[in-house]
Each structure stands twice: as structure tokens, then as C-alpha cells.
Design a protein around this motif. Structure first.
Motif, short mmCIF file in Angstrom:
data_model
loop_
_atom_site.label_atom_id
_atom_site.label_comp_id
_atom_site.label_asym_id
_atom_site.label_seq_id
_atom_site.Cartn_x
_atom_site.Cartn_y
_atom_site.Cartn_z
N GLU A 98 16.15 18.27 -23.83
CA GLU A 98 15.15 18.83 -22.92
C GLU A 98 15.40 18.27 -21.53
O GLU A 98 15.72 17.08 -21.37
CB GLU A 98 13.73 18.47 -23.40
N TRP A 99 15.24 19.11 -20.53
CA TRP A 99 15.51 18.69 -19.15
C TRP A 99 14.59 17.53 -18.77
O TRP A 99 13.41 17.53 -19.09
CB TRP A 99 15.29 19.84 -18.19
N THR A 102 10.56 18.65 -14.92
CA THR A 102 9.69 19.73 -15.38
C THR A 102 9.24 20.54 -14.18
O THR A 102 8.96 19.99 -13.11
CB THR A 102 8.45 19.17 -16.12
N GLN A 103 9.19 21.85 -14.34
CA GLN A 103 8.81 22.74 -13.24
C GLN A 103 7.33 22.56 -12.93
O GLN A 103 6.46 22.93 -13.70
CB GLN A 103 9.08 24.20 -13.62
N ARG A 106 4.54 25.72 -12.29
CA ARG A 106 3.86 26.49 -13.34
C ARG A 106 2.36 26.22 -13.32
O ARG A 106 1.89 25.20 -12.81
CB ARG A 106 4.42 26.13 -14.71
N ARG A 130 8.21 21.10 -22.25
CA ARG A 130 9.48 20.62 -21.70
C ARG A 130 10.55 21.72 -21.84
O ARG A 130 10.66 22.37 -22.87
CB ARG A 130 9.90 19.35 -22.42
N GLU A 131 11.32 21.89 -20.79
CA GLU A 131 12.30 22.98 -20.74
C GLU A 131 13.56 22.62 -21.52
O GLU A 131 14.11 21.53 -21.36
CB GLU A 131 12.67 23.28 -19.29
N HIS A 133 17.33 22.14 -22.71
CA HIS A 133 18.62 21.95 -22.05
C HIS A 133 19.68 22.52 -23.01
O HIS A 133 20.09 21.88 -23.97
CB HIS A 133 18.88 20.47 -21.79
N ASN A 169 12.47 24.50 -29.20
CA ASN A 169 13.30 25.17 -28.19
C ASN A 169 13.58 26.63 -28.57
O ASN A 169 13.61 27.51 -27.70
CB ASN A 169 14.62 24.42 -28.02
N LEU A 172 10.47 28.63 -27.73
CA LEU A 172 10.32 28.83 -26.29
C LEU A 172 11.26 29.90 -25.77
O LEU A 172 10.90 30.67 -24.88
CB LEU A 172 10.58 27.51 -25.56
N THR A 173 12.46 29.98 -26.32
CA THR A 173 13.46 30.94 -25.87
C THR A 173 13.52 32.19 -26.74
O THR A 173 14.35 33.07 -26.48
CB THR A 173 14.84 30.28 -25.85
N THR A 298 3.92 27.78 -20.88
CA THR A 298 5.29 28.00 -21.35
C THR A 298 5.38 28.97 -22.52
O THR A 298 6.50 29.37 -22.88
CB THR A 298 5.92 26.66 -21.78
#
Length: 511
Positions: A98-99, A102-103, A106, A130-131, A133, A169, A172-173, A298
Motif C-alpha cells: 500500500e502506498w 494517502t490522497q 478525498r 490505503r491506496e 501499490h 486491494n 478496491l480495484t 474509497t
């Protein structure tokens, strides 16, 4: 972080007993754990679980330093083939899937549309913020493959943590999980068949919620598993489960989500593929909102809503979707899930109109009646009631704004039932009043339907066509659709007694 990340049934915890002592001897694992811990705190601050001031500029600089040191140490380890597939190295790479940043733009304080319970179980809300990676995730999967699979990892809790983090993950995707499911406990089921069997042995009632008919076996099992897990959560919220097994609940929830995300999307445009895709996407919406709840900032509801809207298209309500009461309820549930997920999106208005028209065709005039129908598919009252009732109220507002339908022009004499029967009032009664044989004031809606709480509608008069010069006594009322299909006697009333006794919606037979 440790007790919630890897819940256990005793006082020993893999994070404290194994991971942290090992990190004191590994140059890559120690900064990796620090980096993951700081990213964890950063996500909690964004979710307002901690004060925003708890993660300042000094913490950001320290996080960047730990991340850079971890990457540098791992690059050195990868030059040593024997250490590259070690458990400590795999765990260090796991901390980087995870990156670290964090953005912040949002809407982190946005209220979720589903008020789901157990959002913090296994820190799902934090990991969901968490985004992913993707580059480090691909490297992790490659190391696991070189190791020989998740069961070959000896360090306690690592295999289950990898399975869980990659599942988050993938959700999320909206992608298929890259590795098989691995539970926290060796005693937990690893397939849906084993999960359903364990619930049957425990004596759970599986008759209250039945999966939709016509689904592939894997999707049907997913629906049934979600229904059983929903029943268990309901019992927990009512206090019937005094000391829940958190580890078992995590494994059951993660297994359901893993199997659901592993279902492939439809690869065609046929009616069967559309039906499958609509049910699959709606199940994912329910799971992300209720069973595997992700933060509102998210959760991938936008992509799911667009996919659902595309596959629903302009569904003909007189077509296959309304050919049986079960399919009608399924369509109501699908549209409700899409409408709730589309909160704050441009597609919301379309789902409101679709729900209003479908409920009118199904003869549902109250939210309480609609909720009882939705519960037969998948519905958790504490999580869905507020959003569902808000959606229903919007359908009622839309109905009040909809202008009355203009009456069709009167045809030539001898082609309509009104003309065959001789002199009658020129304006027709509404369909419910005409079917029940009661007085109608011909309003829109009429006072009789308003008093009785029945949806008022004026059907097409072309449906009442009879041949010219046919004697009135030869015109007979026809049985309803379900009685004719089941080949049982119908008293031709609306509703008929056969449908009332069977608990079904009586649908008139179209000429």
C-alpha cells in the motif's frame, strides 16, 4: 495495531510474539513495520479516528525516511537468492503493498450510505483507506510463488495477512484476488461448500432467505453464504451471541468476499450474461456496503453503479424480469442496491424512476411491504433501512410530480368492451377499482386507491379489445397468470384466493 490485525483465541499474538522480535534482527523488516505503522496512523487521522494533529510534518518526514530505507534494504536482500524468499523478506514486502502517502483531497469524512456494523474488524476500515501499490503487490505474489505458495510460509500469521491485504486491494480495484484464500485459523472452512456445511451443522435456518433461481452454482453459493453471514450478524447485534469468535467471523467474512471477487465478469451480451452480471454486481455492492464494508471515500461504488446501469439497460417490465413473483422481487432488490450505491451520483435519478415503476407494477405501495420483499434476498436492517427508506421516499416524490396520463381517444363502435356492453360512463375507472368492482372517482390517483393504500394506475384500454358483435354473456374473465401457469382453479377475482393463500402476487392475464 496488533490485536485487531491478527485476532486470536488466546493471549498470544503473532504480531507481538513473532513479527516484532524478528524485525529487531532484520534490516529490511524493521523499517518496513515502522513504515506500515505510520501509514496506519495517517489513515486513522484521515478517517477522524485520531486527531488530525496526531500526524504532523515530522511524522511525514519520518514515514518517507522509513519507506526509502525499506526499499533500499530490500534491493540489497534481493541480490541474495536464499534470503529473497525468506519469511522476513516476504513480510517486509507485504508492508509495502500500500502506498505510504494517502490522497488527502478525498472526502474522508463523508458518511457511508450503508450503516454497516463491524467496520473496524481486522482494521478493514483503515486498510480500505490505503491506496494499493500494484508494483509491490506483483513482487509479493512472485515471491510467494517462488516460496511454493502461502501454506509454505512458516512465520505465524503472515499467510493470512497476505491473503487479507490482497483481498482488500482486489476489492478496491474490482479485480480478481491474485492468490488463493488463506484463513487465520486452520479449523476455518476454505471453501463455500465447507462454510455452508458448518452453518447447517450449527442449526442455522436457511429457509428465510433463498438465493435467486437461475444463477450459476458458484454465484448461487455466494448469495446463500452472504445470507447466512447476514443472519449471524443480526443475531450478534441482537445480543444472542454473547462472546463471538472474532477470528472465525473474520475468516467467514473474508472467505465470502474472496469467492465473490473471484467470480469472473460476463463476457457476452446475451440475456443470460446480462442477468448473471446484474446479480454479480449487485451482490458486490451489498458486500462492500454491509459484509466487507469499505470507507465511503474509497468504496468503488461509482464503477459498480455504471456497470449495473449498463447491464440493466431499459428493462421491459412486462418481459422476463416480471414473469414470476421471485424475479420481480429480485429486480426490486437489484434496483434498490443500485439506487443506494448511487447516492450523490447522476445515476441516482434513473434508479429512483426504475424503482418507482417496478414497485408500481408489483403492486407495492408502502415501504414496509417493500422491505419485507427485500429481506427475502439480502438485507440487514441496521445497515440498509435508513438508505432504503430514503430511496423509497424519493420514489414517492417522483410519483407525485409525474403528470396524469392522458386518456386515449375513443375508438370506433363495436371494437371495445365499453361499446359491446352498451351505454356506460365515458371516462374509465382505474385498473385496481375496475378489477375489484368498486366505485372510482377517476382521479389520478383516485380517492378509493388512496384510502385503501393501493397504487392507482390506468392501463391501456387496448387490452380490453373483444371482437365486434360478440354477446356480452360470452365475455368471461380470465384466470390470473400464476393460476394458469400452476394449473389450479382461479376464482378470477383480483387478487384471487389461490394467490392469496399461496402468498403470491396476483398478476392479471393479458389478452
Amino acid at each position: 495495531m496488533s490485536p485487531r490485525m491478527l485476532p486470536t483465541c488466546d493471549v498470544r499474538n503473532p504480531y507481538l510474539q513473532s513479527w516484532f522480535p524478528l524485525s529487531l534482527q532484520d534490516a529490511a523488516l524493521f523499517p518496513a513495520l515502522l513504515s506500515s505503522t505510520l501509514t496506519h496512523r495517517r489513515a486513522r487521522c484521515l478517517l477522524s479516528e485520531e486527531s488530525p494533529d496526531a500526524f504532523g510534518q515530522q511524522d511525514r518526514s519520518f514515514l518517507a525516511l522509513c519507506y526509502a530505507h525499506t526499499v533500499s534494504a530490500l534491493n540489497g536482500v534481493m541480490r541474495q537468492p536464499l534470503r529473497g524468499v525468506g519469511d522476513a523478506t516476504i513480510l517486509a514486502v507485504l508492508m509495502l503493498v500500500e502506498w505510504p502517502t494517502t490522497q488527502s483531497e478525498r472526502e474522508w469524512t463523508k458518511s457511508p450510505v450503508f450503516q454497516a456494523p463491524l467496520q473496524g474488524m481486522q482494521w478493514l476500515n483503515v486498510h480500505g483507506a490505503r491506496e494499493p501499490h500494484q508494483a509491490h503487490q506483483r513482487g509479493l505474489c512472485r515471491l510467494v510463488q517462488l516460496k511454493g505458495g502461502l501454506p509454505r510460509i512458516q512465520l505465524p500469521g503472515v499467510a493470512a495477512a497476505i491473503s487479507f491485504r490482497l483481498l482488500v486491494n482486489a476489492t478496491l480495484t474490482l479485480s480478481i484476488p491474485p492468490l488463493p484464500f488463506h484463513p487465520l485459523s486452520e479449523d476455518s472452512a476454505q471453501t463455500l461448500q465447507g462454510f455452508l456445511g458448518s452453518f447447517s451443522d450449527a442449526g442455522y435456518d436457511r429457509s428465510g432467505r433463498l438465493p435467486p433461481s437461475g444463477l450459476p452454482p458458484n454465484l448461487e453459493e455466494a448469495f446463500e453464504a452472504m445470507a447466512l453471514y447476514t443472519t449471524m450478524v443480526e443475531r450478534y447485534l441482537r445480543g444472542e451471541i454473547a462472546r463471538p469468535d472474532t477470528q472465525a467471523m473474520c475468516d467467514q467474512r473474508n472467505l465470502i468476499q474472496h469467492c465473490l471477487m473471484s467470480l469472473p465478469p460476463a463476457d457476452g451480451s446475451s440475456e443470460v450474461d446480462r442477468f448473471y452480471e446484474v446479480c454479480r454486481v449487485s451482490a458486490i455492492i451489498y458486500s462492500i456496503g454491509v459484509i466487507f464494508p469499505l470507507p465511503a471515500a474509497t468504496a468503488p461504488f461509482s464503477a459498480l453503479v455504471q456497470t449495473l446501469r449498463t447491464n440493466l439497460g431499459d428493462v421491459p417490465l412486462e418481459g422476463s424480469w416480471l414473469s414470476s413473483p421471485e424475479e420481480t422481487v429480485l429486480l426490486l432488490w437489484v434496483v434498490t442496491m443500485g439506487g443506494i450505491a448511487a447516492t450523490g451520483m447522476p445515476e441516482r435519478e434513473w434508479f429512483v424512476g426504475m424503482l418507482q415503476e417496478t414497485a408500481l407494477q408489483a403492486g407495492l405501495g408502502e415501504w414496509r411491504t417493500l422491505r419485507q420483499s427485500l429481506k427475502t434476498i439480502l438485507w440487514l436492517h441496521s445497515a440498509c433501512d435508513a438508505a432504503g427508506e430514503k430511496l423509497w421516499n424519493e420514489t414517492q416524490e417522483l410519483r407525485q410530480r409525474t403528470p396524469a396520463r392522458p386518456l386515449p381517444a375513443r375508438p370506433a363502435y363495436g371494437t371495445k368492451l365499453d361499446d359491446v356492453q352498451g351505454p356506460r360512463r365515458r371516462e374509465p375507472a382505474c385498473t385496481p377499482c375496475r378489477n375489484r368492482g368498486v366505485r372510482c372517482n377517476k382521479g389520478m390517483p383516485c380517492q378509493t386507491c388512496v384510502r385503501d393504500g393501493i397504487p392507482c394506475s390506468y392501463g391501456k384500454r387496448e387490452e380490453m379489445v373483444v371482437p365486434a358483435r360478440v354477446h356480452i354473456f360470452s365475455v368471461r374473465r380470465q384466470p390470473c397468470q400464476l393460476c394458469k401457469r400452476r394449473k389450479v382453479r382461479c376464482d378470477t377475482q383480483r387478487p384471487c384466493q389461490s394467490c392469496v393463500k399461496a402468498g403470491l402476487s396476483c398478476i392479471p392475464l393479458r389478452r
